[in-house]
Design a protein around this motif. Sequence first.
Motif, PDB file in Angstrom:
ATOM      1  N   PHE A   9     -10.501  -6.980  33.912  1.00 37.53           N
ATOM      2  CA  PHE A   9     -10.413  -8.493  33.446  1.00 37.53           C
ATOM      3  C   PHE A   9      -9.397  -8.955  34.726  1.00 37.53           C
ATOM      4  N   GLY A  10      -9.750  -8.544  36.046  1.00 40.77           N
ATOM      5  CA  GLY A  10      -8.774  -8.929  36.990  1.00 40.77           C
ATOM      6  C   GLY A  10      -7.420  -8.460  37.394  1.00 40.77           C
ATOM      7  N   SER A  11      -7.157  -7.387  36.374  1.00 42.71           N
ATOM      8  CA  SER A  11      -5.932  -6.619  36.509  1.00 42.71           C
ATOM      9  C   SER A  11      -4.610  -7.434  36.400  1.00 42.71           C
ATOM     10  N   THR A  12      -4.782  -8.327  35.363  1.00 39.76           N
ATOM     11  CA  THR A  12      -3.771  -9.230  35.191  1.00 39.76           C
ATOM     12  C   THR A  12      -2.686  -8.897  34.146  1.00 39.76           C
ATOM     13  N   ASN A  13      -2.874  -7.675  33.373  1.00 44.66           N
ATOM     14  CA  ASN A  13      -2.023  -7.319  32.371  1.00 44.66           C
ATOM     15  C   ASN A  13      -1.299  -6.366  32.744  1.00 44.66           C
ATOM     16  N   ASP A  14       0.105  -6.031  32.420  1.00 45.07           N
ATOM     17  CA  ASP A  14       0.858  -5.036  33.084  1.00 45.07           C
ATOM     18  C   ASP A  14       0.655  -3.631  33.034  1.00 45.07           C
ATOM     19  N   LEU A  15      -0.133  -3.261  32.286  1.00 43.71           N
ATOM     20  CA  LEU A  15      -0.605  -1.919  32.213  1.00 43.71           C
ATOM     21  C   LEU A  15      -1.539  -1.513  33.399  1.00 43.71           C
ATOM     22  N   SER A  16      -2.414  -2.573  33.664  1.00 41.87           N
ATOM     23  CA  SER A  16      -3.193  -2.255  34.870  1.00 41.87           C
ATOM     24  C   SER A  16      -2.496  -2.600  36.052  1.00 41.87           C
ATOM     25  N   ARG A  58     -14.832  -8.079  25.759  1.00 42.54           N
ATOM     26  CA  ARG A  58     -14.138  -9.190  25.185  1.00 42.54           C
ATOM     27  C   ARG A  58     -14.881 -10.406  25.232  1.00 42.54           C
ATOM     28  N   ASP A  59     -14.559 -11.265  24.022  1.00 50.17           N
ATOM     29  CA  ASP A  59     -15.019 -12.565  23.704  1.00 50.17           C
ATOM     30  C   ASP A  59     -14.681 -13.302  25.007  1.00 50.17           C
ATOM     31  N   LYS A  60     -15.515 -14.068  25.547  1.00 44.21           N
ATOM     32  CA  LYS A  60     -15.388 -15.269  26.669  1.00 44.21           C
ATOM     33  C   LYS A  60     -14.837 -16.466  25.885  1.00 44.21           C
ATOM     34  N   THR A  61     -13.513 -16.711  26.086  1.00 49.75           N
ATOM     35  CA  THR A  61     -12.861 -18.092  25.384  1.00 49.75           C
ATOM     36  C   THR A  61     -12.930 -19.184  26.423  1.00 49.75           C
ATOM     37  N   ALA A  62     -13.299 -18.994  27.596  1.00 52.49           N
ATOM     38  CA  ALA A  62     -13.045 -20.232  28.479  1.00 52.49           C
ATOM     39  C   ALA A  62     -13.992 -20.103  29.587  1.00 52.49           C
ATOM     40  N   TYR A  63     -14.504 -21.059  30.194  1.00 50.20           N
ATOM     41  CA  TYR A  63     -15.485 -21.322  31.238  1.00 50.20           C
ATOM     42  C   TYR A  63     -17.034 -20.793  30.935  1.00 50.20           C
ATOM     43  N   LEU A  64     -17.302 -21.087  29.530  1.00 55.89           N
ATOM     44  CA  LEU A  64     -18.493 -20.221  29.040  1.00 55.89           C
ATOM     45  C   LEU A  64     -19.802 -20.694  29.786  1.00 55.89           C
ATOM     46  N   GLY A  65     -19.751 -21.894  30.632  1.00 54.49           N
ATOM     47  CA  GLY A  65     -20.714 -22.385  31.523  1.00 54.49           C
ATOM     48  C   GLY A  65     -20.759 -21.990  32.943  1.00 54.49           C
ATOM     49  N   SER A  66     -19.897 -21.128  33.231  1.00 51.72           N
ATOM     50  CA  SER A  66     -19.558 -20.527  34.580  1.00 51.72           C
ATOM     51  C   SER A  66     -19.453 -19.090  34.548  1.00 51.72           C
ATOM     52  N   VAL A  67     -20.053 -18.538  35.648  1.00 50.93           N
ATOM     53  CA  VAL A  67     -19.888 -17.195  35.935  1.00 50.93           C
ATOM     54  C   VAL A  67     -18.640 -16.881  36.423  1.00 50.93           C
ATOM     55  N   THR A  68     -17.921 -15.740  35.739  1.00 50.38           N
ATOM     56  CA  THR A  68     -16.620 -15.291  36.104  1.00 50.38           C
ATOM     57  C   THR A  68     -16.604 -13.802  36.486  1.00 50.38           C
ATOM     58  N   GLY A  69     -17.712 -13.131  36.320  1.00 53.42           N
ATOM     59  CA  GLY A  69     -17.517 -11.541  36.728  1.00 53.42           C
ATOM     60  C   GLY A  69     -16.928 -10.982  35.842  1.00 53.42           C
ATOM     61  N   THR A  70     -15.919 -10.127  36.384  1.00 52.51           N
ATOM     62  CA  THR A  70     -14.921  -9.458  35.351  1.00 52.51           C
ATOM     63  C   THR A  70     -13.520 -10.141  35.594  1.00 52.51           C
ATOM     64  N   PHE A  71     -13.572 -11.266  36.063  1.00 54.81           N
ATOM     65  CA  PHE A  71     -12.257 -12.159  36.280  1.00 54.81           C
ATOM     66  C   PHE A  71     -12.208 -13.145  35.059  1.00 54.81           C
ATOM     67  N   ILE A  72     -11.032 -13.725  34.714  1.00 57.13           N
ATOM     68  CA  ILE A  72     -10.810 -14.682  33.396  1.00 57.13           C
ATOM     69  C   ILE A  72     -11.325 -16.002  33.982  1.00 57.13           C
ATOM     70  N   VAL A 121      -3.574 -13.132  41.447  1.00 58.50           N
ATOM     71  CA  VAL A 121      -4.670 -12.062  40.482  1.00 58.50           C
ATOM     72  C   VAL A 121      -4.469 -10.830  41.321  1.00 58.50           C
ATOM     73  N   PRO A 122      -3.789  -9.695  40.798  1.00 59.97           N
ATOM     74  CA  PRO A 122      -4.096  -8.511  41.266  1.00 59.97           C
ATOM     75  C   PRO A 122      -5.578  -8.170  41.485  1.00 59.97           C
ATOM     76  N   GLY A 123      -6.454  -8.464  40.780  1.00 62.56           N
ATOM     77  CA  GLY A 123      -7.856  -7.743  40.963  1.00 62.56           C
ATOM     78  C   GLY A 123      -8.360  -8.503  42.334  1.00 62.56           C
ATOM     79  N   TYR A 124      -7.950  -9.514  42.597  1.00 60.07           N
ATOM     80  CA  TYR A 124      -8.384 -10.067  43.963  1.00 60.07           C
ATOM     81  C   TYR A 124      -7.558  -9.785  45.069  1.00 60.07           C
ATOM     82  N   SER A 125      -6.084  -9.852  44.975  1.00 62.77           N
ATOM     83  CA  SER A 125      -5.235  -9.603  46.045  1.00 62.77           C
ATOM     84  C   SER A 125      -5.229  -8.140  46.487  1.00 62.77           C
TER      85      SER A 125
END
Length: 500
Positions: free
Chosen positions: A36-43, A183-197, A442-446
């Motif tokens: 999920f873009g490694s945005t949580n502290d554990l990742s 996980r369920d996608k809660t936003a951007y349902l009409g767009s491709v986000t890959g593994t990012f939020i 976003v660490p998953g990008y940076s």
Amino acid sequence: MRLWPPNIDWFRIRWSWSLPATFILFFVVAGAPFPFGSTNDLSIAFWCLCLGVAVIVAPTRDLRAPHLWLLAGIGVIVAAYAFVLHEQLSDHPWIAPFQPIWKQAADLLGVPIAPSASIVKNEAFFALGAPLANILAIVLGITVGANRDRARRLLWVIAISGALYALYGVLSFLIEPTMILWRDKTAYLGSVTGTFINRNTAAAYFGSCAVIWMLLILEDVRRRLPERHIEWKRLSLDVRTIPPKEILPQLGCLLICLMAMFMTTSRAGVGLSLLAMIVSFTLFLRKDLPPRTGIWISLGSGLAVALGLLQLLGGRVSSRFDSQGLVDEGRIEAWKSTLRIIGDNPWFGTGMGTFQWAFPPYRSPNISIRGVWDAAHSTPLELASEVGIPMALLVALGWAIMLLVLARGVFGRRRDAIIPLAAVATATLSLLHSCLDFTLQVPGYSIPFFALFGAGLAQSFRTKEARPMAEAGATRRRGEGHPTTADAAPSRVPQLHKSV
């Protein structure tokens, strides 16, 4: 059928002390976008641990004086970060003033409260993870990327992993658009986000990978052309001689990244990615273009192709440009509110990671009451509001020096110029996009692209290749195979004939 050129053999690599650091770096670069873009502290903590171990065992024998100066400059930024961190975490800061909010809270509650230079105590410690991961990634990129073969492998790892994430994003959108991984996608349902939020971060990631694939394809095609300079009249005939099986996989990966990028429907992500592709295309072929009008023709034709792709693949992006313009009005108001935060806290900010708590009192009444602003949607402004103007200016100076060094590599290197070119193109893309959003937060990008920035910096200087020549010269001086006049004379004949 293979994606990478034949001069890169991944399975015949001799053991050396550089292998652990190299493999760890490749693993982190390929894996950082996954959770999920490694945005949580554990990742973030896991990636910091991996990168820290890799830095400890990183190879140093390929480093030279320019690389050491780069590492010293990064050390200055690290020292400045440490000073700001001390001021914001300490109960007795050296020079930073206490935030007045603590005295106000103590007066209201009628109990003494220990003050702090941050509006949220100890939050700076938890917010340190993402900047630390970026610093470790660029340091490791410089040390590992000082070797040209390892730098090239890093480029291919980023490109191939990006194509795989893009393929997953497109397929998951077509099969189950309401899910991101498990996980369920809660936003951007009409767009491709890959593994990012966030779709904007996904657009910048897929666009950056598309830039790399385009440069790899251009380098492969240019290497196969027989002429020293491209004969544009014969270009189509020369390209037809390339076996399709050797170029189609790369073209397929480029198409997948472009498709995923357009399907994100991000205006800034798509627009800046196309701009980066046009400029990097022109810079790569600048020596083969006509001297006066070639650059303008290339830029104009690239713009025409970009507009055609935008109409063909990015119809929803164009409609968003038509209906909402380039930037949302609410985002502009948020930037004005952030500037007021900076004005009230110019020296040490409100504390690292405290923007979501600092923003509500400054929130403009012109912004909709819907939602919570946990980011300024402008990384430079948010950085200045959290750590102060001096630290933000030092980071900006570091970016300026990095871009200048990468530009030097692009225009100064004859071989392997693709590495600094890919680095400067993606660095400019991510920097411009972060001025409108929070891509670099976003660490998953940076993490992957800070590693690429480091490799590009390392390859902006000439690779050390003088050792074999020096050993050959020493052998001749010892009298082993010392050439005679009769041996040396024929070697001058082709040179004389060539000059005639």
